[in-house]
Design a protein around this motif. Structure first.
Motif, PDB file in Angstrom:
ATOM      1  N   ILE A  51      63.951  15.452  39.651  1.00  0.00           N
ATOM      2  CA  ILE A  51      64.561  14.302  38.992  1.00  0.00           C
ATOM      3  C   ILE A  51      63.931  14.207  37.612  1.00  0.00           C
ATOM      4  O   ILE A  51      62.705  14.204  37.487  1.00  0.00           O
ATOM      5  CB  ILE A  51      64.308  13.009  39.790  1.00  0.00           C
ATOM      6  N   TRP A  52      64.771  14.144  36.595  1.00  0.00           N
ATOM      7  CA  TRP A  52      64.294  14.110  35.210  1.00  0.00           C
ATOM      8  C   TRP A  52      64.755  12.829  34.535  1.00  0.00           C
ATOM      9  O   TRP A  52      65.885  12.404  34.713  1.00  0.00           O
ATOM     10  CB  TRP A  52      64.871  15.258  34.399  1.00  0.00           C
ATOM     11  N   LYS A  53      63.894  12.258  33.740  1.00  0.00           N
ATOM     12  CA  LYS A  53      64.266  11.151  32.865  1.00  0.00           C
ATOM     13  C   LYS A  53      63.908  11.577  31.453  1.00  0.00           C
ATOM     14  O   LYS A  53      62.767  11.957  31.184  1.00  0.00           O
ATOM     15  CB  LYS A  53      63.492   9.885  33.225  1.00  0.00           C
ATOM     16  N   ASP A  54      64.876  11.515  30.554  1.00  0.00           N
ATOM     17  CA  ASP A  54      64.644  11.821  29.144  1.00  0.00           C
ATOM     18  C   ASP A  54      65.232  10.676  28.333  1.00  0.00           C
ATOM     19  O   ASP A  54      66.426  10.644  28.057  1.00  0.00           O
ATOM     20  CB  ASP A  54      65.301  13.147  28.772  1.00  0.00           C
ATOM     21  N   LYS A  55      64.377   9.719  28.001  1.00  0.00           N
ATOM     22  CA  LYS A  55      64.835   8.520  27.307  1.00  0.00           C
ATOM     23  C   LYS A  55      65.425   8.853  25.940  1.00  0.00           C
ATOM     24  O   LYS A  55      66.424   8.272  25.526  1.00  0.00           O
ATOM     25  CB  LYS A  55      63.682   7.527  27.169  1.00  0.00           C
ATOM     26  N   GLU A  56      64.826   9.797  25.242  1.00  0.00           N
ATOM     27  CA  GLU A  56      65.324  10.190  23.926  1.00  0.00           C
ATOM     28  C   GLU A  56      66.749  10.751  24.013  1.00  0.00           C
ATOM     29  O   GLU A  56      67.576  10.505  23.156  1.00  0.00           O
ATOM     30  CB  GLU A  56      64.392  11.224  23.294  1.00  0.00           C
ATOM     31  N   ALA A  57      67.045  11.480  25.087  1.00  0.00           N
ATOM     32  CA  ALA A  57      68.384  12.042  25.288  1.00  0.00           C
ATOM     33  C   ALA A  57      69.302  11.061  26.025  1.00  0.00           C
ATOM     34  O   ALA A  57      70.452  11.377  26.287  1.00  0.00           O
ATOM     35  CB  ALA A  57      68.303  13.346  26.064  1.00  0.00           C
ATOM     36  N   ASN A  58      68.772   9.880  26.385  1.00  0.00           N
ATOM     37  CA  ASN A  58      69.568   8.849  27.050  1.00  0.00           C
ATOM     38  C   ASN A  58      70.068   9.343  28.410  1.00  0.00           C
ATOM     39  O   ASN A  58      71.167   8.996  28.839  1.00  0.00           O
ATOM     40  CB  ASN A  58      70.734   8.437  26.137  1.00  0.00           C
ATOM     41  N   THR A  59      69.276  10.172  29.108  1.00  0.00           N
ATOM     42  CA  THR A  59      69.767  10.859  30.301  1.00  0.00           C
ATOM     43  C   THR A  59      68.782  10.797  31.472  1.00  0.00           C
ATOM     44  O   THR A  59      67.581  10.965  31.291  1.00  0.00           O
ATOM     45  CB  THR A  59      70.051  12.341  29.967  1.00  0.00           C
ATOM     46  N   ILE A  60      69.340  10.574  32.667  1.00  0.00           N
ATOM     47  CA  ILE A  60      68.612  10.736  33.925  1.00  0.00           C
ATOM     48  C   ILE A  60      69.390  11.773  34.715  1.00  0.00           C
ATOM     49  O   ILE A  60      70.599  11.630  34.908  1.00  0.00           O
ATOM     50  CB  ILE A  60      68.520   9.418  34.704  1.00  0.00           C
ATOM     51  N   SER A  61      68.711  12.834  35.146  1.00  0.00           N
ATOM     52  CA  SER A  61      69.417  13.901  35.860  1.00  0.00           C
ATOM     53  C   SER A  61      68.741  14.212  37.188  1.00  0.00           C
ATOM     54  O   SER A  61      67.532  14.078  37.335  1.00  0.00           O
ATOM     55  CB  SER A  61      69.508  15.159  35.001  1.00  0.00           C
ATOM     56  N   PHE A  62      69.572  14.622  38.124  1.00  0.00           N
ATOM     57  CA  PHE A  62      69.140  15.007  39.456  1.00  0.00           C
ATOM     58  C   PHE A  62      69.541  16.462  39.643  1.00  0.00           C
ATOM     59  O   PHE A  62      70.714  16.777  39.813  1.00  0.00           O
ATOM     60  CB  PHE A  62      69.812  14.116  40.505  1.00  0.00           C
ATOM     61  N   GLU A  63      68.556  17.346  39.564  1.00  0.00           N
ATOM     62  CA  GLU A  63      68.815  18.783  39.654  1.00  0.00           C
ATOM     63  C   GLU A  63      69.044  19.158  41.111  1.00  0.00           C
ATOM     64  O   GLU A  63      68.211  18.907  41.971  1.00  0.00           O
ATOM     65  CB  GLU A  63      67.622  19.540  39.091  1.00  0.00           C
ATOM     66  N   LEU A  64      70.193  19.771  41.359  1.00  0.00           N
ATOM     67  CA  LEU A  64      70.567  20.123  42.723  1.00  0.00           C
ATOM     68  C   LEU A  64      70.408  21.610  43.028  1.00  0.00           C
ATOM     69  O   LEU A  64      70.311  22.007  44.181  1.00  0.00           O
ATOM     70  CB  LEU A  64      72.015  19.703  42.993  1.00  0.00           C
ATOM     71  N   TRP A  65      70.436  22.433  41.988  1.00  0.00           N
ATOM     72  CA  TRP A  65      70.327  23.872  42.195  1.00  0.00           C
ATOM     73  C   TRP A  65      69.696  24.504  40.965  1.00  0.00           C
ATOM     74  O   TRP A  65      69.949  24.071  39.839  1.00  0.00           O
ATOM     75  CB  TRP A  65      71.721  24.469  42.422  1.00  0.00           C
ATOM     76  N   TYR A  66      68.880  25.496  41.170  1.00  0.00           N
ATOM     77  CA  TYR A  66      68.370  26.286  40.050  1.00  0.00           C
ATOM     78  C   TYR A  66      68.097  27.703  40.520  1.00  0.00           C
ATOM     79  O   TYR A  66      67.751  27.932  41.672  1.00  0.00           O
ATOM     80  CB  TYR A  66      67.121  25.666  39.423  1.00  0.00           C
ATOM     81  N   ARG A  67      68.320  28.638  39.593  1.00  0.00           N
ATOM     82  CA  ARG A  67      68.015  30.036  39.888  1.00  0.00           C
ATOM     83  C   ARG A  67      66.594  30.337  39.450  1.00  0.00           C
ATOM     84  O   ARG A  67      65.799  30.841  40.207  1.00  0.00           O
ATOM     85  CB  ARG A  67      69.004  30.964  39.193  1.00  0.00           C
ATOM     86  N   THR A  68      66.270  30.068  38.234  1.00  0.00           N
ATOM     87  CA  THR A  68      64.924  30.199  37.702  1.00  0.00           C
ATOM     88  C   THR A  68      64.688  28.964  36.852  1.00  0.00           C
ATOM     89  O   THR A  68      65.495  28.664  35.979  1.00  0.00           O
ATOM     90  CB  THR A  68      64.781  31.462  36.834  1.00  0.00           C
ATOM     91  N   MET A  69      63.616  28.239  37.111  1.00  0.00           N
ATOM     92  CA  MET A  69      63.391  26.983  36.407  1.00  0.00           C
ATOM     93  C   MET A  69      63.528  27.166  34.906  1.00  0.00           C
ATOM     94  O   MET A  69      62.888  28.014  34.305  1.00  0.00           O
ATOM     95  CB  MET A  69      62.017  26.422  36.726  1.00  0.00           C
TER      96      MET A  69
END
Length: 124
Positions: A51-69
């Motif tokens: 779970i990422w919060k980036d206030k500068e980008a105005n975004t909260i994201s929930f990563e569901l899949w990744y191949r290589t971080m």
């Protein structure tokens, strides 16, 4: 979960599967709220990876899949203001799925090969 992240004083936050802690200001911090810890554990069981919060980008994201971080990942995201499109690093696709939520796809190699095609999607 969204309210908790919005209320945190820090600008950038990462929650990953690590004993109920949150990373901000370059350090691990305990999450005091049992309700938030329970919400996070439910997200992990549902397949969320980070779970990422980036206030500068105005975004909260929930990563569901990744191949290589950091190279290829996807998930769902929303914005703090619910008025704009979320921005994640190396984003090549962002589609609204409803109620202010967006599906995003990040691909470092695609972005690196064609940066001008995706410049407006980037948080920087």
């Amino acid at each position: 979960m969204i309210s908790y992240l919005k209320e945190l004083e820090c600008d950038s936050t990462l929650i990953k599967q690590n004993n109920g802690q949150i990373i901000y200001e370059f350090d691990d911090h305990d999450i005091a709220s049992a309700e938030v810890r329970f919400s996070i554990s439910r997200l992990w069981r549902a397949g969320c990876k980070r779970i990422w919060k980036d206030k500068e980008a105005n975004t909260i994201s929930f990563e569901l899949w990744y191949r290589t971080m950091g190279e290829v990942d996807c998930g769902i995201a929303c914005t703090f203001d619910n008025q704009s499109t979320p921005k994640t690093a190396f984003q090549v696709c962002c589609e609204e799925v409803g109620d202010g939520w967006y599906y995003y796809f990040d691909d470092y190699e695609e972005y690196r090969a064609h940066p001008s095609d995706y410049e407006e999607n980037q948080p920087w």
